[in-house]
Design an enzyme around this catalytic site. Sequence first.
Site, short mmCIF file in Angstrom:
data_model
loop_
_atom_site.label_atom_id
_atom_site.label_comp_id
_atom_site.label_asym_id
_atom_site.label_seq_id
_atom_site.Cartn_x
_atom_site.Cartn_y
_atom_site.Cartn_z
N SER A 209 0.85 -1.19 0.00
CA SER A 209 0.00 0.00 0.00
C SER A 209 0.88 1.23 0.00
O SER A 209 2.11 1.14 -0.01
CB SER A 209 -0.91 0.01 1.23
OG SER A 209 -0.15 0.18 2.41
N LYS A 210 0.25 2.41 0.04
CA LYS A 210 0.99 3.66 -0.03
C LYS A 210 1.94 3.84 1.15
O LYS A 210 2.91 4.59 1.05
CB LYS A 210 0.02 4.84 -0.10
CG LYS A 210 -0.73 4.92 -1.43
CD LYS A 210 -1.65 6.13 -1.47
CE LYS A 210 -2.37 6.22 -2.81
NZ LYS A 210 -3.28 7.39 -2.87
N ARG A 211 1.66 3.15 2.24
CA ARG A 211 2.57 3.29 3.39
C ARG A 211 3.95 2.70 3.10
O ARG A 211 4.92 2.98 3.78
CB ARG A 211 1.96 2.64 4.64
CG ARG A 211 1.90 1.13 4.60
CD ARG A 211 1.36 0.57 5.92
NE ARG A 211 1.22 -0.87 5.87
CZ ARG A 211 0.15 -1.50 5.42
NH1 ARG A 211 -0.87 -0.78 4.96
NH2 ARG A 211 0.07 -2.81 5.41
N GLY A 213 5.43 3.18 0.21
CA GLY A 213 6.02 4.00 -0.85
C GLY A 213 5.05 4.10 -2.01
O GLY A 213 3.86 3.80 -1.88
#
Length: 447
Positions: A209-211, A213
């Site tokens: 996920s965006k966490r 990168g």
Amino acid sequence: MTTPRLRFAPSPTGYLHLGGARTALFNWLYARRQGGTFILRIEDTDAGRSSDEMVTGILDGLRWLGIDWDEGPEVGGPHAPYFQSQRLDRHRAAARDLVGRGLAYEDEGAIRFRVPAGRTTFVDSVHGPIEFDNEHIESFVILRSDTQPTYHLSVVVDDIDMRVTHVVRGDDHISNTPKQVLLYQALGAAPPAFAHVPLIMGPDKKRLSKRHGATSVMEYEKQGYLPEAMFNFLALLGWGTGSDDEIFTRDELIARFTLLGISGGNAVFNTEKLDWFNHQHLLRLDNDALIGRLRGRLAAAGYWRDALDGVDRDWFIRVLALLKPRAKTLNAFVEQVSPFFTEPLAYDGDGVKKHLSTAGMQAHVRSLRDAFAALDVWNEATLEQALRALADARGVKAGALIQAARLAATGRMVSPGLFEMLVLLGRDGVLGRLDRMMETVWSAATS
């Protein structure tokens, strides 16, 4: 043997992310390996969440990776993908046909598929035989009360009409498969071969996920990654070639790809590994190709000049050769090349404190400037010899003068080899930068 027909069917509710790109890549590789057909179908029936911008983002991501598709609707030609929203009447007709044959029924305006008793089985190319007890599958909606077809109906009808023979998709679709197998059978079609590929996880073993990168493929293009490197990297996330080799061209991956090589375990995304792949592919580029990839980024940074393709070409190639061991992305090249095009506007504060604030350093730097100015020959050997001789004469460590010269040349504490840089910057450039640092650093200290 039936010629394989595979599809990638993204929903345009977001940009092309790494998991979707890897799924598209596996489908494309198998189609190319088997001489089959690769279809792109945009599943845009969720009008509230779909957008033209996301469609463009998906197409841009696939094209950047070099994933092309082989056919499309008559309107728009073969280079336009299919859009599921253009086939709604076909989906509705299929739902009514099932009702007419007693295989589905109307319920408060919606149409539900009537799940038969028994068990539903299919053989997955990755996981092997999978079986579901139909008792645990409730009669499910295939056409909503607003006449919008649901995912299960639309995907099955489209796959039947497009003669899809293999469905390669993420593990998260395994639970959908028994419902779809039942629909294939009810509509009188043999289900395709299924291959559910492992999800991509972050280093913490949680779903990417965006966490972790960037997840959008085109974000990596912006960051300076090469499409062939990303292609190579994604291909080996959850699939093995059967050898210890890791760097492959597209043609080499096509020649090796099989569904049997897909691992049943989750694949872990590692940015450091991607950087390594990118660096390896960068090193494979010849000078013309590397300059071609860098031209637009250098122009955007204000560094490009036509002379780099002319009278300054040999000099520029030497600069790039100096940076190659360290620059792992195109953006890193642009960042690291900046001292060759512009003088430092400031000096690293820690570097100034550590290397320029010791007693007598101003005099040492002035003497170094004079020693460089007196050289008859300007090359790596004479520059290094002059610096080390001066260090011995003045009783200072050579490393201290090296770091001072590095700060003068680049404003930074870290750079490629100092003496190679000084040669490429030229005598006037180096002397001017030493003068400027002495004026800037020590005049500021005394003011």
